[in-house]
Write a protein that holds these residues in place. Structure first.
Motif, PDB file in Angstrom:
ATOM      1  N   GLY A  17       0.232 -26.589  -5.889  1.00 20.12           N
ATOM      2  CA  GLY A  17      -1.302 -27.773  -6.604  1.00 20.12           C
ATOM      3  C   GLY A  17      -1.118 -28.829  -5.643  1.00 20.12           C
ATOM      4  N   LEU A  18      -0.534 -29.370  -4.982  1.00 24.95           N
ATOM      5  CA  LEU A  18      -0.397 -31.110  -4.915  1.00 24.95           C
ATOM      6  C   LEU A  18      -1.101 -31.113  -3.345  1.00 24.95           C
ATOM      7  CD1 LEU A  18       0.418 -33.541  -5.035  1.00 24.95           C
ATOM      8  CD2 LEU A  18       2.747 -33.230  -4.952  1.00 24.95           C
ATOM      9  N   VAL A  19      -1.347 -32.031  -2.683  1.00 23.43           N
ATOM     10  CA  VAL A  19      -1.073 -32.384  -0.996  1.00 23.43           C
ATOM     11  C   VAL A  19      -1.923 -33.743  -1.293  1.00 23.43           C
ATOM     12  CG1 VAL A  19      -3.032 -32.051   0.654  1.00 23.43           C
ATOM     13  CG2 VAL A  19      -3.658 -30.528  -1.238  1.00 23.43           C
ATOM     14  N   PRO A  20      -0.135 -34.558  -0.699  1.00 25.34           N
ATOM     15  CA  PRO A  20      -0.843 -35.781  -0.311  1.00 25.34           C
ATOM     16  C   PRO A  20      -0.891 -35.999   1.006  1.00 25.34           C
ATOM     17  CG  PRO A  20       1.955 -34.531  -0.589  1.00 25.34           C
ATOM     18  CD  PRO A  20       0.915 -33.525  -1.079  1.00 25.34           C
ATOM     19  N   LEU A  21      -1.474 -36.926   0.285  1.00 27.98           N
ATOM     20  CA  LEU A  21      -2.484 -37.998   1.864  1.00 27.98           C
ATOM     21  C   LEU A  21      -1.650 -38.724   2.283  1.00 27.98           C
ATOM     22  CD1 LEU A  21      -4.538 -37.365  -0.104  1.00 27.98           C
ATOM     23  CD2 LEU A  21      -5.712 -37.393   0.963  1.00 27.98           C
ATOM     24  N   LYS A 212       8.922 -34.404  -8.672  1.00 24.71           N
ATOM     25  CA  LYS A 212       8.752 -34.614 -10.095  1.00 24.71           C
ATOM     26  C   LYS A 212       6.681 -33.701 -10.636  1.00 24.71           C
ATOM     27  CE  LYS A 212       7.221 -38.020 -11.423  1.00 24.71           C
ATOM     28  NZ  LYS A 212       6.637 -39.307 -12.215  1.00 24.71           N
ATOM     29  N   CYS A 213       5.910 -34.049  -9.297  1.00 27.57           N
ATOM     30  CA  CYS A 213       5.070 -34.411  -9.327  1.00 27.57           C
ATOM     31  C   CYS A 213       4.546 -32.184  -9.124  1.00 27.57           C
ATOM     32  CB  CYS A 213       3.711 -34.391  -8.315  1.00 27.57           C
ATOM     33  SG  CYS A 213       3.608 -36.436  -8.703  1.00 27.57           S
ATOM     34  N   VAL A 214       5.226 -31.321  -8.571  1.00 29.99           N
ATOM     35  CA  VAL A 214       5.038 -29.975  -7.885  1.00 29.99           C
ATOM     36  C   VAL A 214       5.727 -29.471  -9.359  1.00 29.99           C
ATOM     37  CG1 VAL A 214       6.269 -28.661  -6.795  1.00 29.99           C
ATOM     38  CG2 VAL A 214       5.733 -30.049  -5.848  1.00 29.99           C
ATOM     39  N   GLU A 215       6.670 -30.003  -9.558  1.00 34.18           N
ATOM     40  CA  GLU A 215       7.695 -29.659 -10.647  1.00 34.18           C
ATOM     41  C   GLU A 215       6.214 -29.484 -11.755  1.00 34.18           C
ATOM     42  OE1 GLU A 215      10.941 -31.436 -11.794  1.00 34.18           O
ATOM     43  OE2 GLU A 215      11.991 -30.231 -10.071  1.00 34.18           O
ATOM     44  N   ILE A 216       5.650 -31.014 -12.291  1.00 34.77           N
ATOM     45  CA  ILE A 216       4.658 -30.558 -13.490  1.00 34.77           C
ATOM     46  C   ILE A 216       3.011 -29.786 -13.144  1.00 34.77           C
ATOM     47  CG2 ILE A 216       2.734 -32.432 -14.440  1.00 34.77           C
ATOM     48  CD1 ILE A 216       4.633 -34.935 -13.023  1.00 34.77           C
ATOM     49  N   ILE A 217       3.189 -29.254 -12.271  1.00 33.06           N
ATOM     50  CA  ILE A 217       2.053 -28.108 -11.374  1.00 33.06           C
ATOM     51  C   ILE A 217       2.375 -26.856 -12.178  1.00 33.06           C
ATOM     52  CG2 ILE A 217       0.318 -27.587  -9.611  1.00 33.06           C
ATOM     53  CD1 ILE A 217       0.710 -30.346  -8.356  1.00 33.06           C
ATOM     54  N   LYS A 218       4.217 -26.653 -11.901  1.00 32.89           N
ATOM     55  CA  LYS A 218       4.283 -25.489 -11.727  1.00 32.89           C
ATOM     56  C   LYS A 218       4.559 -25.091 -12.973  1.00 32.89           C
ATOM     57  CE  LYS A 218       8.287 -22.886 -10.507  1.00 32.89           C
ATOM     58  NZ  LYS A 218       9.661 -22.719  -9.996  1.00 32.89           N
ATOM     59  N   ASP A 219       4.922 -26.219 -14.022  1.00 30.27           N
ATOM     60  CA  ASP A 219       4.678 -26.298 -15.285  1.00 30.27           C
ATOM     61  C   ASP A 219       3.853 -25.859 -15.787  1.00 30.27           C
ATOM     62  OD1 ASP A 219       7.701 -26.461 -15.384  1.00 30.27           O
ATOM     63  OD2 ASP A 219       8.052 -28.289 -15.547  1.00 30.27           O
ATOM     64  N   TYR A 220       2.460 -26.779 -16.014  1.00 31.23           N
ATOM     65  CA  TYR A 220       1.320 -26.725 -16.692  1.00 31.23           C
ATOM     66  C   TYR A 220       0.877 -24.972 -15.936  1.00 31.23           C
ATOM     67  CZ  TYR A 220      -3.402 -27.353 -17.590  1.00 31.23           C
ATOM     68  OH  TYR A 220      -4.633 -26.853 -18.464  1.00 31.23           O
ATOM     69  N   LYS A 221       1.379 -24.551 -15.232  1.00 29.02           N
ATOM     70  CA  LYS A 221       0.581 -23.005 -14.704  1.00 29.02           C
ATOM     71  C   LYS A 221       0.636 -22.129 -15.151  1.00 29.02           C
ATOM     72  CE  LYS A 221      -1.457 -24.729 -10.114  1.00 29.02           C
ATOM     73  NZ  LYS A 221      -2.771 -24.601  -8.876  1.00 29.02           N
ATOM     74  N   SER A 222       2.784 -22.178 -15.361  1.00 27.98           N
ATOM     75  CA  SER A 222       3.108 -21.095 -15.649  1.00 27.98           C
ATOM     76  C   SER A 222       2.914 -20.934 -17.559  1.00 27.98           C
ATOM     77  CB  SER A 222       4.795 -21.432 -15.521  1.00 27.98           C
ATOM     78  OG  SER A 222       4.857 -22.515 -16.705  1.00 27.98           O
ATOM     79  N   LYS A 223       2.441 -22.015 -17.723  1.00 24.15           N
ATOM     80  CA  LYS A 223       1.950 -22.063 -19.588  1.00 24.15           C
ATOM     81  C   LYS A 223       0.378 -20.754 -19.532  1.00 24.15           C
ATOM     82  CE  LYS A 223       2.376 -26.994 -20.005  1.00 24.15           C
ATOM     83  NZ  LYS A 223       1.700 -27.963 -20.840  1.00 24.15           N
TER      84      LYS A 223
END
Length: 223
Positions: A17-21, A212-223
């Motif tokens: 869910g994350l693409v750093p640029l 932190k960003c990867v964990e935020i996305i992972k947590d959100y998608k696991s809901k």
């Protein structure tokens, strides 16, 4: 030549869910940024082709990633013409990103089975991009449109996958706002490439913020 298949790139983009640029003219700095992002959990990176020698830096980056991080999808962004897209595909780009919608680049990418993420700003552009094979479209600049734009698009087109770039903050509030609106993944550039008081990249801090960003996305998608 791309090291990952088109389906592999799509899957890793949607799963992490994350693409750093980022963009830099120094290959050693670029490698250090890759290291920091990868250690933080990023598995997709976009190098923006803005500098005059971007292709030479990217070629070395592609070789480095192929050797050190074979599961990392490395793409090229800010592409504006077909010949440039062809060049970067030859240099090993796993995907191509443009700030605007270009059918000629879509055709080039489809011929080589390379993912193409065009910058779109209207439902008509998004629909046309999907018609010519784009699995994920880039909403750019995201700050102008906002999460509500994605929410509105997902109404008539719930199958559409959108990646907002520009305007996404590396915070739980911002990322969750975009994901809740229906974004499949988010692109974050300068806000993620943190610098210290001397103006140098703070690689440890970048790693931590990416994590932190990867964990935020992972947590959100696991809901």
């Amino acid at each position: 030549m791309a090291k990952l298949s088109r389906l592999e790139v799509y899957e890793v983009m949607k799963s992490t869910g994350l693409v750093p640029l980022f963009s830099h003219t120094d290959i050693d700095v670029a490698k250090s940024l890759i290291d920091a992002c990868y250690k933080g959990g990023a598995r997709v990176l976009e190098f923006t082709a803005r500098a005059q020698n971007a292709h030479t830096v990217f070629e070395e980056m592609a070789g480095y990633v192929k050797k050190e991080y074979p599961d990392l999808a490395l793409g090229i962004g800010s592409i504006t013409d077909g010949p440039s897209a062809s060049l970067y595909i030859q240099l090993g780009a796993d995907f191509i990103v443009t700030p605007v919608f270009r059918e000629d680049i879509a055709i080039i990418c489809n011929r080589r089975k390379i993912p193409f993420f065009p910058g779109c700003g209207s439902l008509t552009e998004i629909a046309r991009a999907e018609e010519i094979g784009c699995e994920i479209v880039k909403l750019f600049p995201g700050s102008i449109y906002g999460p509500e734009f994605i929410k509105a698009i997902k109404g008539p087109q719930p199958w559409t996958s959108i990646m907002p770039t520009g305007g996404v903050e590396p915070t739980g509030e911002s990322i969750e706002q975009w994901l809740k609106a229906g974004a499949s993944c988010v692109g974050i550039g300068s806000k993620l490439m943190i610098k210290d008081s001397n103006g140098d990249f703070d690689y440890d801090e970048i790693q931590q913020v990416v994590k932190k960003c990867v964990e935020i996305i992972k947590d959100y998608k696991s809901k």
